[in-house]
Each structure stands twice: as C-alpha cells, then as structure tokens.
Design an enzyme around this catalytic site. Structure first.
Site, PDB file in Angstrom:
ATOM      1  N   TYR A  71       0.824  -1.203   0.000  1.00 54.91           N
ATOM      2  CA  TYR A  71       0.000   0.000   0.000  1.00 54.91           C
ATOM      3  C   TYR A  71       0.864   1.262   0.000  1.00 54.91           C
ATOM      4  O   TYR A  71       0.517   2.254  -0.644  1.00 54.91           O
ATOM      5  CB  TYR A  71      -0.978  -0.011   1.179  1.00 54.91           C
ATOM      6  CG  TYR A  71      -2.216  -0.811   0.879  1.00 54.91           C
ATOM      7  CD1 TYR A  71      -2.300  -2.165   1.198  1.00 54.91           C
ATOM      8  CD2 TYR A  71      -3.286  -0.238   0.195  1.00 54.91           C
ATOM      9  CE1 TYR A  71      -3.418  -2.915   0.877  1.00 54.91           C
ATOM     10  CE2 TYR A  71      -4.422  -0.983  -0.128  1.00 54.91           C
ATOM     11  CZ  TYR A  71      -4.481  -2.314   0.211  1.00 54.91           C
ATOM     12  OH  TYR A  71      -5.584  -3.057  -0.131  1.00 54.91           O
ATOM     13  N   ASN A 107     -12.820   4.243  -6.705  1.00 54.45           N
ATOM     14  CA  ASN A 107     -11.386   4.481  -6.606  1.00 54.45           C
ATOM     15  C   ASN A 107     -10.998   4.984  -5.223  1.00 54.45           C
ATOM     16  O   ASN A 107     -11.760   5.709  -4.583  1.00 54.45           O
ATOM     17  CB  ASN A 107     -10.936   5.481  -7.682  1.00 54.45           C
ATOM     18  CG  ASN A 107     -11.178   4.942  -9.089  1.00 54.45           C
ATOM     19  OD1 ASN A 107     -11.367   3.731  -9.275  1.00 54.45           O
ATOM     20  ND2 ASN A 107     -11.232   5.825 -10.070  1.00 54.45           N
ATOM     21  N   ASP A 109      -7.991   6.500  -4.856  1.00 57.28           N
ATOM     22  CA  ASP A 109      -7.060   7.627  -5.010  1.00 57.28           C
ATOM     23  C   ASP A 109      -7.820   8.926  -4.745  1.00 57.28           C
ATOM     24  O   ASP A 109      -9.036   8.912  -4.538  1.00 57.28           O
ATOM     25  CB  ASP A 109      -6.430   7.619  -6.426  1.00 57.28           C
ATOM     26  CG  ASP A 109      -7.459   7.803  -7.546  1.00 57.28           C
ATOM     27  OD1 ASP A 109      -7.485   6.968  -8.484  1.00 57.28           O
ATOM     28  OD2 ASP A 109      -8.250   8.764  -7.500  1.00 57.28           O
ATOM     29  N   HIS A 124     -15.173   2.636  -1.736  1.00 53.82           N
ATOM     30  CA  HIS A 124     -14.165   1.670  -1.279  1.00 53.82           C
ATOM     31  C   HIS A 124     -13.090   2.311  -0.419  1.00 53.82           C
ATOM     32  O   HIS A 124     -12.020   1.736  -0.235  1.00 53.82           O
ATOM     33  CB  HIS A 124     -13.527   0.961  -2.486  1.00 53.82           C
ATOM     34  CG  HIS A 124     -14.517   0.118  -3.243  1.00 53.82           C
ATOM     35  ND1 HIS A 124     -14.288  -0.337  -4.522  1.00 53.82           N
ATOM     36  CD2 HIS A 124     -15.753  -0.334  -2.922  1.00 53.82           C
ATOM     37  CE1 HIS A 124     -15.330  -1.051  -4.938  1.00 53.82           C
ATOM     38  NE2 HIS A 124     -16.233  -1.045  -3.975  1.00 53.82           N
ATOM     39  N   CYS A 142      -6.872   6.751  20.361  1.00 56.17           N
ATOM     40  CA  CYS A 142      -5.564   7.268  19.923  1.00 56.17           C
ATOM     41  C   CYS A 142      -5.612   7.580  18.430  1.00 56.17           C
ATOM     42  O   CYS A 142      -6.399   7.011  17.680  1.00 56.17           O
ATOM     43  CB  CYS A 142      -4.482   6.212  20.188  1.00 56.17           C
ATOM     44  SG  CYS A 142      -4.405   5.724  21.911  1.00 56.17           S
ATOM     45  N   CYS A 155       0.603   1.319  17.493  1.00 63.94           N
ATOM     46  CA  CYS A 155       0.346   2.186  18.651  1.00 63.94           C
ATOM     47  C   CYS A 155       1.461   1.990  19.686  1.00 63.94           C
ATOM     48  O   CYS A 155       1.810   0.840  20.024  1.00 63.94           O
ATOM     49  CB  CYS A 155      -1.015   1.818  19.282  1.00 63.94           C
ATOM     50  SG  CYS A 155      -1.317   2.675  20.823  1.00 63.94           S
ATOM     51  N   GLY A 195     -14.962   3.676 -16.812  1.00 63.55           N
ATOM     52  CA  GLY A 195     -13.735   2.997 -16.397  1.00 63.55           C
ATOM     53  C   GLY A 195     -13.911   1.946 -15.339  1.00 63.55           C
ATOM     54  O   GLY A 195     -13.081   1.822 -14.432  1.00 63.55           O
ATOM     55  N   SER A 197     -14.905  -2.345 -14.775  1.00 62.46           N
ATOM     56  CA  SER A 197     -15.199  -3.646 -15.401  1.00 62.46           C
ATOM     57  C   SER A 197     -16.576  -4.144 -14.974  1.00 62.46           C
ATOM     58  O   SER A 197     -17.125  -5.074 -15.566  1.00 62.46           O
ATOM     59  CB  SER A 197     -14.131  -4.667 -14.982  1.00 62.46           C
ATOM     60  OG  SER A 197     -14.141  -4.792 -13.552  1.00 62.46           O
ATOM     61  N   ALA A 239     -11.408   7.658 -20.675  1.00 60.26           N
ATOM     62  CA  ALA A 239     -11.958   8.746 -19.849  1.00 60.26           C
ATOM     63  C   ALA A 239     -11.400  10.102 -20.273  1.00 60.26           C
ATOM     64  O   ALA A 239     -12.160  11.065 -20.463  1.00 60.26           O
ATOM     65  CB  ALA A 239     -11.628   8.465 -18.382  1.00 60.26           C
TER      66      ALA A 239
HETATM   67  N1  APR Z   1     -10.497   5.025 -19.654  1.00 61.58           N
HETATM   68  C1  APR Z   1     -11.645   4.369 -19.327  1.00 61.58           C
HETATM   69  N2  APR Z   1     -11.690   3.063 -18.959  1.00 61.58           N
HETATM   70  C2  APR Z   1     -10.517   2.401 -18.940  1.00 61.58           C
HETATM   71  C3  APR Z   1      -9.273   3.008 -19.273  1.00 61.58           C
HETATM   72  C4  APR Z   1      -9.308   4.376 -19.639  1.00 61.58           C
HETATM   73  N3  APR Z   1      -8.179   5.023 -19.968  1.00 61.58           N
HETATM   74  N4  APR Z   1      -8.290   2.059 -19.140  1.00 61.58           N
HETATM   75  C5  APR Z   1      -8.905   0.925 -18.727  1.00 61.58           C
HETATM   76  N5  APR Z   1     -10.235   1.120 -18.622  1.00 61.58           N
HETATM   77  C6  APR Z   1     -11.261   0.179 -18.178  1.00 61.58           C
HETATM   78  C7  APR Z   1     -10.954  -1.273 -18.439  1.00 61.58           C
HETATM   79  O1  APR Z   1     -11.397  -1.649 -19.745  1.00 61.58           O
HETATM   80  C8  APR Z   1     -11.771  -1.951 -17.336  1.00 61.58           C
HETATM   81  O2  APR Z   1     -13.090  -2.211 -17.791  1.00 61.58           O
HETATM   82  O3  APR Z   1     -11.337   0.306 -16.774  1.00 61.58           O
HETATM   83  C9  APR Z   1     -11.829  -0.900 -16.236  1.00 61.58           C
HETATM   84  C10 APR Z   1     -10.994  -1.250 -15.030  1.00 61.58           C
HETATM   85  O4  APR Z   1     -11.577  -2.403 -14.447  1.00 61.58           O
HETATM   86  P1  APR Z   1     -10.946  -2.945 -13.075  1.00 61.58           P
HETATM   87  O5  APR Z   1      -9.473  -2.997 -13.188  1.00 61.58           O
HETATM   88  O6  APR Z   1     -11.724  -4.183 -12.730  1.00 61.58           O
HETATM   89  O7  APR Z   1     -11.269  -1.793 -12.020  1.00 61.58           O
HETATM   90  P2  APR Z   1     -12.640  -1.516 -11.290  1.00 61.58           P
HETATM   91  O8  APR Z   1     -13.801  -1.840 -12.172  1.00 61.58           O
HETATM   92  O9  APR Z   1     -12.577  -0.155 -10.727  1.00 61.58           O
HETATM   93  O10 APR Z   1     -12.585  -2.579 -10.073  1.00 61.58           O
HETATM   94  C11 APR Z   1     -13.614  -2.499  -9.107  1.00 61.58           C
HETATM   95  O11 APR Z   1     -12.387  -4.077  -7.746  1.00 61.58           O
HETATM   96  O12 APR Z   1     -10.384  -4.840  -6.917  1.00 61.58           O
HETATM   97  C12 APR Z   1     -11.520  -4.114  -6.614  1.00 61.58           C
HETATM   98  O13 APR Z   1     -11.650  -2.427  -4.993  1.00 61.58           O
HETATM   99  C13 APR Z   1     -11.165  -2.686  -6.281  1.00 61.58           C
HETATM  100  O14 APR Z   1     -12.483  -0.694  -6.690  1.00 61.58           O
HETATM  101  C14 APR Z   1     -11.929  -1.855  -7.299  1.00 61.58           C
HETATM  102  C15 APR Z   1     -13.021  -2.808  -7.757  1.00 61.58           C
END
Ligand code: APR
Length: 250
Positions: A71, A107, A109, A124, A142, A155, A195, A197, A239
């Site tokens: 992390y 996300n 971040d 998340h 604390c 701690c 963005g 999956s 994006a």
């Molecule tokens: N712009 C838009 N989409 C994009 C880009 C981009 N430049 N690059 C990649 N992608 C898409 C990919 O095609 C994919 O569908 O972003 C998606 C990323 O999918 P994941 O990596 O599965 O991320 P996410 O959907 O946010 O995962 C959900 O899973 O592991 C956990 O907690 C984690 O929040 C996360 C959650």
C-alpha cells in the site's frame, strides 16, 4: 472514439437534458494518470498480485509488513499522479451545474477530489487514510497518524497496527456512502459509468438500479464490461478522451 460520433451526440443530448446525473467511476478513470487498474490484461494489479493476500484482512494479518509496503508503494504512485482531462471535465461540469451531478467512485485515489469534486462519494475508502486494525479501546481513541514508525506503524501504548483506510475484500462498504450512491442511482435521469469492469458488487449494481427506474445509462470504456447490458449507449474510448468531448460543451 471508435468512429461513432452519432452515439457521442446522442449521449451528450441525454446528459444535456438530464436534471440529475449520477456518475460511477472505476480504476479506468485514473489509468491515464498513470495509476494501474486491477483487471486490465498485463497491466492490472490483479494480474501481478493475489488480491486475497494483499487486499484482505486475512492477508494483512498473515503478513502485515508485506501488505503495508504494497500500500505504501501504491500511495506513492497516487501522490505522484495528477488528475487527467477526464477528472477535470467532471469537476468543471459539477462546478457549472451545482447540485446536478453526483459522483460515486470505487477508486481509493484522491484524483477526483484534487480535480475539484471534493464531495465524491467513496465506496471503497481512501488509500491515503489510516485507521487502527483493532478498535481502539481508549477514550478518546488514539490517533493512528501518531503511531510509532514501523511497517506497519503501531500504537506506542498497545501495539495496535495501523491499516490503510480502504475497504478490503469481504468487508462491508461504508453504509452512508453506499446509501447515498444508491439514492443517487435511483433519482438520476442519466447515469454515466466510466472505467469500471463491473466485476465488483454492490458498485456494479448501481447501473441496473438506475436503468430500472428509467435513467439512460451511458458507459465510457475502451473495452466491453460486465454491465454493458445495462447501458443504452456504450462509448468505446477512454476517460481522458471522451469525458471532455461529452461534457465540456454542456
Ligand atoms: N479510460 C476508461 N476506462 C478504462 C481506461 C481508460 N483510460 N483504461 C482501462 N479502462 C477500463 C478497463 O477496460 C476496465 O473495464 O477500466 C476498467 C478497469 O476495471 P478494473 O481494473 O476491474 O477496475 P474496477 O472496475 O474499478 O474494479 C472495481 O475491484 O479490486 C476491486 O476495490 C477494487 O475498486 C476496485 C473494484
């Protein structure tokens, strides 16, 4: 944009007419800022690391130092990253239309916040936040930020380890965040999904909730996702490319 400007115009018209817009973002939102996604072939974090070992309480308890260092490396990447044109387009739209856009993100971040969406709903958690692994029994409790430097910090009084303020696999999402996200999905006239999956629930279910109540669902993703069937429009692109084209004229 894969040569379908008509779909882009349709999507823009839906967004222009929507009094209330819910946006759901995933790791792809930050990909063009240099932060790796989780499931993209080759570059995704879960292609290189076992999520159960690194993004679960069991994994942390089994090897706190390893998880903490992983992390810490991801946090350094987040701090070095900058919001991209997609983050900026969303923030600029929200500033032009106060109260009209609710941003929900998976996300951890802080790029949406640094771009100007300070009120983004974090499903998340926050990778830059810290909390105790065990509930602190002191009153007042604390401050994890004052823990003794170690990997992980602990701690000085009771040895409680510090953990990242993110939701790990198997853990419940913050109730208020999920409740606010579902409310926004149920009330919006348009949902913009960027963005993700669509692999992880309950976040992935928000598009279906929006669609069921009559919202137009628009997906921005260069690849197909697991929730494409919930969308009236799937815009194949990134994006940083498509969000300015979708939102800046509005
Ligand atoms: N712009 C838009 N989409 C994009 C880009 C981009 N430049 N690059 C990649 N992608 C898409 C990919 O095609 C994919 O569908 O972003 C998606 C990323 O999918 P994941 O990596 O599965 O991320 P996410 O959907 O946010 O995962 C959900 O899973 O592991 C956990 O907690 C984690 O929040 C996360 C959650």
């Amino acid at each position: 944009m894969s040569g379908h400007p008509a779909e882009l115009d349709q999507a823009r018209e839906h967004l222009r007419r929507a009094a209330s817009i819910c946006v759901l973002t995933g790791a792809g939102m930050s990909a063009e800022s240099g932060i790796p996604t989780f499931r993209d072939a080759m570059t995704g974090l879960w292609q290189r690391f076992d999520p159960m070992q690194l993004a679960s309480e069991e994994g942390f308890r089994a090897d706190p130092g390893r998880v903490w260092r992983w992390y810490a490396e991801r946090r350094a990447g987040v701090r070095a990253a900058q919001p991209n044109g997609g983050h900026r387009a969303l923030a600029a739209f929200a500033q032009r239309h106060p109260g009209r856009l609710t941003l929900v993100t998976q996300n951890v971040d802080d790029l949406h916040q640094r771009a100007g969406n300070a009120d983004a709903i974090r499903l998340h958690g926050d990778i830059l936040a810290e909390r105790w692994l065990e509930p602190c029994r002191r009153s007042p409790s604390c401050d994890p930020g004052r823990a003794l430097a170690a990997e992980p910090p602990r701690c000085g009084e009771c040895g409680n380890p510090v953990r990242p303020g993110v939701v790990w696999f198997g853990e419940a999402l913050p109730y208020h965040a999920l409740d606010a996200a579902e409310l926004a999905a149920r009330r919006c006239q348009a949902m913009l999904v960027v963005g993700t999956s669509g692999a992880v629930w309950p976040a992935a279910g928000l598009a279906a909730q929006a669609r069921r109540q009559g919202a137009v669902v628009i997906i921005v993703n260069p690849q197909p996702s697991e929730i494409d069937d919930e969308a009236q429009l799937c815009l194949a692109g990134t994006a940083a490319q498509l969000l300015p084209a979708l939102l800046d004229p509005l």
